[in-house]
Design an enzyme around this catalytic site. Structure first.
Site, PDB file in Angstrom:
ATOM      1  N   ASP A 106     -36.430   4.828  15.717  1.00  0.00           N
ATOM      2  CA  ASP A 106     -36.424   4.056  14.482  1.00  0.00           C
ATOM      3  C   ASP A 106     -35.152   3.228  14.570  1.00  0.00           C
ATOM      4  O   ASP A 106     -34.049   3.778  14.639  1.00  0.00           O
ATOM      5  CB  ASP A 106     -36.385   5.000  13.279  1.00  0.00           C
ATOM      6  CG  ASP A 106     -36.329   4.268  11.947  1.00  0.00           C
ATOM      7  OD1 ASP A 106     -35.830   3.126  11.914  1.00  0.00           O
ATOM      8  OD2 ASP A 106     -36.749   4.849  10.929  1.00  0.00           O
ATOM      9  N   TYR A 132     -37.422 -11.470   3.703  1.00  0.00           N
ATOM     10  CA  TYR A 132     -37.850 -11.465   5.105  1.00  0.00           C
ATOM     11  C   TYR A 132     -37.067 -12.531   5.867  1.00  0.00           C
ATOM     12  O   TYR A 132     -36.508 -12.280   6.939  1.00  0.00           O
ATOM     13  CB  TYR A 132     -39.350 -11.730   5.194  1.00  0.00           C
ATOM     14  CG  TYR A 132     -39.869 -11.921   6.606  1.00  0.00           C
ATOM     15  CD1 TYR A 132     -40.126 -10.828   7.432  1.00  0.00           C
ATOM     16  CD2 TYR A 132     -40.114 -13.200   7.111  1.00  0.00           C
ATOM     17  CE1 TYR A 132     -40.601 -11.003   8.727  1.00  0.00           C
ATOM     18  CE2 TYR A 132     -40.589 -13.382   8.404  1.00  0.00           C
ATOM     19  CZ  TYR A 132     -40.836 -12.278   9.200  1.00  0.00           C
ATOM     20  OH  TYR A 132     -41.302 -12.456  10.483  1.00  0.00           O
TER      21      TYR A 132
END
Length: 308
Positions: free
Chosen positions: A66, A162
């Site tokens: 991760d 984003y």
């Protein structure tokens, strides 16, 4: 005569994040098929079990990662050193997206996305630079490919946070690429894909409902949601993108930024040309803020701009 195994043992080593599907998966498949070696990282290694069965450990090392986990990131680079002893290409590919109006976008969701889109890749870049300089033989160097998107250069409605992550990664890459000493032979490139037909659209792109004040037929956010729900706008082929990235990684003098897909190329070009037009239209205001006595032509020449 060199054997196939000898070729593999001397081939480049790639480290790629986000390999479970889409561009990441297509890239490691292309690299492995060409006989090079890969450290494939993803949150769930079982997702590429078929590749682990197909390729020997001398060619493929699969590591759970991760990218927000700093300790695990360091462990992956150490595993790469222990397993392959070198690292030639690092590709920051892991990521996801969310749509939502800036005013109402949940702050915790924005911070979580920034961790994945910016802080994770930034941490990986730091480790990659150290590895390529200190573990690889002197001068061997390496290449860092940071995948942003056309959304790393152009902002669209409903994508504010984003874009924040992608813009941040592009700016950081531009900066650290200029810090690298030539003798290290470490170079970085920003990869800006357009729309590709991958699982990203279904599995890694979250569309939130429009906030009430913005939920109007003529609202840009409503229009943007409709566009991204249309699969026909995703015109890219991930297998072709993977081949292009292998080519880019092999360039002696790679560009700092390159677009993948006609849609990305046009979006970036239109913005760049619009920016130039605005600069030329309003340059009098820009020059007007100089201190008295400052000769603007001398400053312009410092930037390589001819004034005569």
């Amino acid at each position: 005569m060199a054997t196939a195994s000898t070729h593999i043992n001397n081939s480049r080593v790639w480290l790629v994040t986000g390999c479970s599907s889409g561009l990441g998966l297509a890239l490691i498949q292309e690299v492995l098929a060409s006989g090079e070696r890969v450290v494939a990282t993803l949150r769930k290694p079982a997702d590429i079990a078929s590749l682990s069965d197909k390729y020997p450990s001398t060619q493929l090392l699969v590591e759970q990662l991760d990218v927000t986990d700093a300790a695990r990131t360091k462990a992956v680079f150490e595993a790469t050193r222990a397993h392959f002893g070198r690292l030639d290409v690092v590709v920051n590919n892991a990521g996801y997206g969310m749509q939502g109006e800036f005013e109402t976008f949940p702050e915790e969701a924005a911070k979580a996305m920034m961790d994945v889109l910016f802080w994770g890749p930034a941490r990986i870049c730091r480790e990659a630079i150290r590895f390529m300089r200190e573990v690889n033989p002197p001068g061997q160097g390496g290449r860092i490919l940071n995948i942003t998107s056309m959304g790393g250069f152009v902002g669209f409605p409903t994508g504010s946070f984003y874009h924040a992550g992608k813009f941040a990664l592009e700016g950081t890459t531009e900066s650290f690429a200029k810090e690298l000493l030539p003798e290290w032979n470490i170079k970085a490139t920003i990869i800006e894909p357009g729309g590709f037909r991958t699982r990203f659209v279904e599995a890694a792109f979250v569309r939130t409902p429009a906030a009430p004040a913005y939920n109007k037929p003529h609202a840009p956010g409503v229009f943007m949601r409709k566009i991204t729900e249309d699969p026909s706008i995703f015109v890219g082929d991930v297998a072709k993108a993977a081949k292009a990235m292998v080519r880019i990684a092999g360039l002696e003098d790679p560009p700092i930024r390159i677009q993948l897909g006609t849609d990305s190329l046009m979006a970036v070009k239109v913005k760049a040309e619009s920016t130039i037009r605005d600069i030329e239209r309003w340059e009098e205001i820009s020059h007007s803020t100089n201190l008295d006595g400052v000769v603007k032509e001398k400053i312009m020449e410092n930037f390589g701009v001819a004034t005569k």
